[in-house]
Structure formats: structure tokens, C-alpha cells
Design an enzyme around this catalytic site. Structure first.
Site, PDB file in Angstrom:
ATOM      1  N   ASP A 445      42.673  40.143  38.335  1.00  0.00           N
ATOM      2  CA  ASP A 445      41.744  41.208  37.956  1.00  0.00           C
ATOM      3  C   ASP A 445      41.836  42.365  38.950  1.00  0.00           C
ATOM      4  O   ASP A 445      42.301  42.199  40.090  1.00  0.00           O
ATOM      5  CB  ASP A 445      40.322  40.611  37.986  1.00  0.00           C
ATOM      6  N   ASP A 514      36.586  43.738  27.978  1.00  0.00           N
ATOM      7  CA  ASP A 514      35.368  42.944  28.190  1.00  0.00           C
ATOM      8  C   ASP A 514      34.458  43.037  26.978  1.00  0.00           C
ATOM      9  O   ASP A 514      33.488  42.295  26.869  1.00  0.00           O
ATOM     10  CB  ASP A 514      34.605  43.440  29.429  1.00  0.00           C
TER      11      ASP A 514
HETATM   12  C1  DGJ Z   1      36.114  41.908  34.913  1.00  0.00           C
HETATM   13  C2  DGJ Z   1      36.829  41.103  33.873  1.00  0.00           C
HETATM   14  O1  DGJ Z   1      37.215  41.919  32.809  1.00  0.00           O
HETATM   15  C3  DGJ Z   1      35.945  39.964  33.418  1.00  0.00           C
HETATM   16  O2  DGJ Z   1      36.577  39.237  32.400  1.00  0.00           O
HETATM   17  C4  DGJ Z   1      35.616  39.101  34.580  1.00  0.00           C
HETATM   18  O3  DGJ Z   1      36.770  38.462  35.046  1.00  0.00           O
HETATM   19  C5  DGJ Z   1      34.964  39.918  35.682  1.00  0.00           C
HETATM   20  N1  DGJ Z   1      35.741  41.061  36.023  1.00  0.00           N
HETATM   21  C6  DGJ Z   1      34.750  39.082  36.914  1.00  0.00           C
HETATM   22  O4  DGJ Z   1      34.278  39.791  37.970  1.00  0.00           O
END
Ligand code: DGJ
Length: 693
Positions: A445, A514
Site C-alpha cells: 500500500d 476502496d
Molecule cells: C488503504 C487501502 O486502500 C485499504 O484497502 C487498506 O489497506 C488501508 N489503506 C489500510 O490502511
């Protein structure tokens, strides 16, 4: 195929259906001649003599140069801008021959005065109707040369009034397509955030009244993450030009004596068969050249269920439930390491949190493995929290200016991974993680843009941080994959902030967004599919009401929407009812039976001819086809839709079930008459499978 007419000094690049032609003109400029359907007679092409319109429209302005450089009577966008050691800023190139190496044509240019060469590279990808353009500049002199701008290429399209398409968007709303009429003036798309962004995406699509299945489309995608720029301009001389490459924003570097620099490749293509063919060319290229083989597993990810409240016990419970519905890979998301209880601490301290995992990670991993699943874990290696031990011990490891306050975003700083010691730290941390634990999947990430990156290890006046940063990410993952061959890497950046053709192949999966609302996802996935392959499109089924949209959508529709890509489950399955678990199990089983077609087949965005709001997609592979039909909201209840399928065998007979009835129809019937779909109500969806008998 590459054809060269030595006498006329014309170069002809031929793919299965297209031709790209350019040559050397009477001014010794490399001038574009043609990009379009295959003509098959290379000797027909001529290099006309261009005359200036007036002294105010110099010939350099009207010549469609393949690679215009800064200098002389050129005022429009250029691709290369340098300052030589004696402060001369113009480049004056001369043609210095060519080389052919298999499917690669290299046009060699050389400055007439300075020992500086520019190689224009054209790689012909015949089978995909694509040409890859990239440029290598070399300083053969003994003095250094400062590079301020170096694009991958310029393309010329012989039309005005085209339609341009790209994405806008932001976190939670990635891949929103926009289209814009190209007129006089420039359209700029770019990213300045260091990591790739949620806003514009590094590609262009220019069409002349195209539909999915007809019309001319000129397109290209940059194989680079991070700071890119694309300029689309309709010129006063009857054409549209496109430039794409590294963003010159906050960019500059010194090319030392004997050093070379190669730009990221720009993959470009033409078709007169509409957007569908464009997508297939790009998808096939990615599937066959970038993506690793094998079907992608159905995963469970704990993020939406637990956020930072990760505990060994609860993760084990989730894993057991995930197994019950047929999940093949269990991924622990953020929160398992350091003092990571919120966004404010933990990043950088990559040890297992003892309160959450008193006996380490192994009890969870062993449980996951004994359940017959693979194990995956979340990391954000490019980042550090100010409270972490890593930062306290190494405050100089982040991008910063000595005299300025350091800027946090999401409570974190960005590590300067262009520094050797920082890059080594990250590699070693991940190598240890993968060596010490039985891990099959890394979700990598990155949750903030880069800033204060002006002074990197390159030297005080260098501004190449964004480019070097992403190269370091690529290097680390490539190196890790050499040692840990079977580990899959997912590229995530606050959702879908790192979706591009630069990272694809180095990473195997994209976290698409997300935004897991199944309705919003239809649009996100639709736009994504224009350029990027379905096999890399991760999609989860999550809980309702959705945390972003607050919308309630039936589980079946949520599954169908997520089954359009690589399926994941991201809800709190500990709270799912028996009925939901049963449906989930059936859906996962169904997905497994069709995933080869979904992940590896050809993808089609089908036309909705109804006034009712249907979303229709098809996948085909060998003798099978799948139709995904969604009706988010009935508008005119009695309106069905007649869907014409694509890519079937005309003479083949296909068996399918509709409303419980088994039907057999010819491919020709299904492609021309079609199939009647009538969904009623809100959030209705069906997947219909067509098997060739
Ligand atoms: C952003 C990501 O898009 C989410 O899926 C998740 O992993 C969060 N970060 C965790 O902090």
C-alpha cells in the site's frame, strides 16, 4: 514487420492491421507520414516538400516531427529540452542512420555540434497492433548536460475535432471517465504527486465518432508509474498531436559524460474497429507479456471487518469462516505490526505486535495453512510514522528540507528510498518477512503523495525524485520476486491510486478502489477495462450499508459485481447470517467455475439498447461465453433488453439457461438477434453462461 525504403528514406512499421510510417524530410527532420490501417504497399509513400505558410508559421511549426526538440523556430510543445555545459540551450539534430534488431527500429540522431545522441526506438508488436516508443539519450561528450524535459514520444493524428477520453476522480471515486471535445488550445493530463494518482491516468484515447465496435480510435498508454504528463493539442495546421512521458514538473537531472537515459515506453495503437478492439489489443499485450501465468485466487481481506483492531484470535475466526465459503487466500491487512493502532504509529516498525499476536504470526499462518488456504499480508514499506522507532533512529531517511517543517499526511512521512541505505532496509525487511514466514501474497500500500523531495541523493540541483522513487519500488519488488518466486504482489495506493502499465507485471494485482459499493464499482470497473486487463482487477464483496455510499445492495448483486474481476471478500463474515454464508459459498463456487473465462478471456462492454438502465458485459474464451447483466434500478419496469452477444462462433450451437429454461441457439442468432433479458426490480443481476455444444 519493418520496411525501409533507403532511397526515399522512409520507414514503415507494420502490424497485423495497422501501419505507422515516417521518414527523413528535405529539412533533415524526422517527419511523421501516416498512422492508420495497413496499406501493404510501402513504396506508395512519399515525403512531400513542406513549405512554410508564412514567416510567422515557420516550417518547424508545421512539420509533424516524430520527436520535436527545443530549439530554433519551434514554439509548440517539444519532447526534449537540455542545457549544454556552455549554456547553449538549443538542440540541432541531424540524422545519423538507423539500426534494426528484430522487431526494434532505432533511428539515430546526433546533435550537429555537441556529442549528444538521441535514439528514437520503435518496437513493433505485430500481433497486438501496437508500437512501443521510447527514447534513449546519451551524453558522449566530456561535459555534463542538464536535461529539463524528455518525453517518450509525440504522435500525430491527421484529424481535428476528435474526442479525448481519460479519467478524473479521487480517493473512493477512481476511474471516472471523462470525455472532451478536442478543439484549439491544449488538454493536459498529469500527475504531480510522486506516486501515481487517483485523478488522471497515464493514457490517451482519441476517437472520431467511435463506438465499442466501430470507428477510428488512436490510443496509447505509458508504461510508468508516478509523475507523467500528456498534452493533447489540435494545431492550427489541421492535425491533433499527443505527447506523453515523464512530467517535466519539478524535473531536472544531469546527464554526466558517457551516461545514457532511457524514457519509459509509450505503447500506442490504432484501430478502426472501436473501443472494444483497442481494449483487446492492450489486454492481450498485458495478459501475454506482463502478467504472470495462473488463475488468481479468491481472497479474503480483513480490512473492512477489523480495520486496525487486528488480533490473532479474531483473524483465526475470520479465516475459518472464510474457508467455509471457499476462500483460497487469507490476507491480514493493516494493523498487525509495531504500535499500529491507528494511522499515527507503526509504519516503519515492521515487527509483529506482541499484544495482538502474543505468539507471533505463526499460529495464524499455521491455521490458515491447515485450512488449505494461502496467506497474505499488508505492508506500506515506503512510509514511516513520526512516532516510530525507525523514524526516531533515522530522521534523515525521509524526503525533507533541512530548514523546513516536515509535512505529514495520514500521519506519515515518505521514506527517501532513492537512498541506498533506505532501499536496502526496505528490501531486507521484506526479504526477512518472506523468508521467516510462509507468505504467499503481499498487499503493498501507499497512502499519501510525496512532497519535500527536492534534494535527493542525486545532488543539490537535481529534481528527479519522483522518477527515481518509483524505479526503486520496481527494483525492490523485482529483486524480491527473484528470491520468492511464487509470491503475488498487489499494488494498492489508498485504493486505486497506483493503476498503470508501468507497475503491472512487476505487481500482479491492482486494488481497484476502496469504494466497494457494488453499484459504483460497475462504473469504476467499466472505465478500468478500457486499458487494463480484468485479471488484475481486484474486487471485493463487502458489508452493507456500504461505508462510503451508505447504500444497501443485495448480496447477490454485490457478488456479481465483484465477480467481474478477481473476486475477493472483504466484509465482516463473522456477522453474516447463515443464509448469507450459504449464498456466498454458492457464489464463490460459481466464480471458481467461470473464473478462467473471466480472468483470461476476452472482455466486452455490450450496448444497452433499452431505456431501462442495464449494464451489460460479456466474457468469451474458447467455446464459452458469459453474460453479466445488471439492473441497478428499474426505471420503466416492463422494458427488457435485447442483448447482442459478441465473439461467438457463427455456426456453433450454444446452450444456455434463462429463467430456468434451457435454450439452444446458434452463435449467429445470438450475435445478431441476441438474447432477451428482462430483470425486474432494483439491484437485479444475472450471470448467464453459454456453452458451445
Ligand atoms: C488503504 C487501502 O486502500 C485499504 O484497502 C487498506 O489497506 C488501508 N489503506 C489500510 O490502511
Amino acid at each position: 514487420m519493418i520496411f525501409i525504403n533507403e532511397e526515399k528514406r522512409i520507414f514503415n512499421l507494420r502490424t497485423e492491421n495497422t501501419e505507422y510510417v515516417f521518414g527523413l524530410d528535405n529539412e533533415n527532420l524526422i517527419r511523421h507520414i501516416y498512422w492508420g490501417n495497413k496499406i501493404n504497399n510501402e513504396n506508395d509513400f512519399e515525403m512531400d516538400v513542406l513549405c512554410e505558410v508564412s514567416t510567422n508559421d515557420p516550417v518547424y511549426e508545421i512539420t509533424p516531427e516524430e520527436y520535436p526538440v527545443f530549439g530554433g523556430l519551434r514554439y509548440s510543445e517539444n519532447c526534449l529540452k537540455v542545457t549544454f555545459d556552455d549554456k547553449t540551450r538549443d538542440i540541432v539534430y541531424k540524422y545519423d542512420g538507423y539500426e534494426v534488431d528484430g522487431d526494434l527500429l532505432v533511428i539515430k540522431l546526433k546533435d550537429v555540434y555537441y556529442n549528444f545522441t538521441i535514439n528514437l526506438n520503435y518496437k513493433v508488436m505485430e500481433k497486438y497492433d501496437l508500437i512501443e516508443r521510447f527514447v534513449t539519450i546519451t551524453n558522449e561528450s566530456d561535459q555534463s548536460i542538464v536535461i529539463e524535459e524528455v518525453y517518450s514520444g509525440q504522435l500525430h493524428i491527421p484529424y481535428e475535432n476528435l474526442t479525448f477520453r481519460n479519467t478524473h476522480g479521487h480517493w473512493g471515486a477512481e476511474q471516472q471517465m471523462f470525455k472532451q471535445n478536442v478543439s484549439y488550445g491544449k488538454i493536459t493530463i498529469e500527475n504531480r504527486k510522486g506516486v501515481s494518482g487517483h485523478n488522471n491516468n497515464p493514457y490517451f484515447i482519441l476517437d472520431k465518432n467511435a463506438t465499442e465496435t466501430s470507428g477510428e480510435v488512436f490510443y496509447g498508454a505509458l508504461r510508468m508509474s508516478g509523475n507523467f504528463k500528456g498534452v493533447i493539442e489540435q494545431t492550427p495546421y489541421g492535425e491533433t498531436l499527443v505527447q506523453m512521458g515523464i512530467n517535466p514538473y519539478d524535473f531536472q537531472f544531469t546527464l554526466n559524460p558517457k551516461e545514457s537515459f532511457t524514457t519509459p515506453p509509450l505503447l500506442c495503437g490504432y484501430t478502426d474497429k472501436g473501443f472494444e478492439k483497442m481494449s483487446h489489443n492492450l489486454h492481450n499485450f498485458a495478459k501475454e507479456n506482463l502478467l504472470r501465468e495462473g488463475l488468481r485466487p479468491v481472497l479474503y481481506n480483513s480490512w473492512e471487518a477489523t480495520e486496525f483492531n487486528v488480533t490473532c484470535e479474531e483473524q483465526i475466526k475470520l479465516a475459518r469462516e472464510a474457508k467455509k465459503i471457499g476462500t483460497e487466500l487469507f490476507v491480514v491487512d493493516d494493523g498487525w505490526f509495531g504500535q499500529r493502532n491507528s494511522i499515527h504509529n507503526g509504519l516503519g516498525d515492521w515487527y509483529v505486535n506482541k499484544e495482538k499476536f502474543p505468539k507471533g504470526l505463526n499460529p495464524l499462518i499455521e491455521e490458515v495453512k491447515s485450512l488449505g488456504m494461502k496467506f497474505g499480508i499488508w505492508v506500506e514499506p515506503e512510509m514511516v510514522n513520526p512516532l516510530s522507532k525507525l523514524y526516531i533512529d533515522n530522521p534523515d531517511w525521509i524526503y525533507h528540507f533541512k530548514t523546513r517543517e516536515r509535512t505529514t499526511s495520514r500521519g506519515q512521512y515518505v521514506l527517501n528510498i532513492t537512498k541506498k541505505e533506505v532501499k536496502e532496509f526496505i528490501y531486507n525487511m521484506l526479504d526477512n518477512l518472506l523468508s521467516n514466514y510462509d507468505i504467499d501474497y503481499i498487499k503493498w500500500d501507499v497512502n499519501r503523495p510525496i512532497c519535500e523531495g527536492g534534494a535527493t541523493n542525486l545532488g543539490e540541483n537535481e529534481r528527479k525524485m519522483a522518477f527515481d522513487h518509483i524505479q526503486a519500488v520496481y527494483d525492490i519488488v523485482k529483486e524480491l520476486k527473484k528470491k520468492h518466486k511464487n509470491v503475488l504482489f498487489e499494488a494498492c495506493a489508498s485504493g486505486g491510486g497506483r493503476i498503470d502499465l508501468g507497475i503491472l507485471g512487476i505487481f500482479d494485482d491492482f486494488w481497484t478502489s476502496d469504494n466497494t459499493d457494488a453499484y459504483d464499482r460497475l462504473f469504476i470497473q467499466h472505465t478500468y477495462s478500457h486499458i487494463y486487463p480484468i485479471k488484475a482487477m481486484r474486487a471485493w464483496v463487502t458489508d452493507c450499508p456500504n461505508f462510503l455510499s451508505q447504500r444497501n445492495i443485495p448480496l447477490r448483486f454485490r457478488f456479481h459485481s465483484a465477480m467481474m474481476g478477481t473476486l475477493g471478500i472483504g466484509g465482516n463474515i463473522l456477522k453474516w447470517s447463515d443464509e448469507d454464508m450459504k449464498l456466498a459459498k454458492d457464489m464463490v463456487e460459481e466464480y471458481k467455475s467461470i473464473r478462467e473465462i473471466v480472468q483470461e478471456g476476452d472482455f466486452f462492454r455490450l450496448e444497452n439498447t433499452s431505456t431501462n438502465n442495464y449494464h451489460l458485459f460479456e466474457y468469451t474464451k474458447d467455446n464459452e461465453a458469459l453474460l453479466f447483466a445488471f439492473l441497478p434500478q428499474t426505471q420503466i419496469g416492463h422494458r427488457p433488453v435485447r442483448v447482442k452477444l459478441r465473439n461467438l462462433d457463427e455456426k456453433g450451437m450454444y446452450e444456455y439457461k434463462i429463467n430456468g429454461e434451457t435454450m439452444v441457439k446458434s452463435g449467429s442468432y445470438l450475435m445478431n438477434y441476441g438474447v432477451n433479458i428482462h430483470l425486474r426490480g432494483d439491484y437485479q443481476s444475472e450471470i448467464i453462461r453459454f456453452d458451445r455444444r
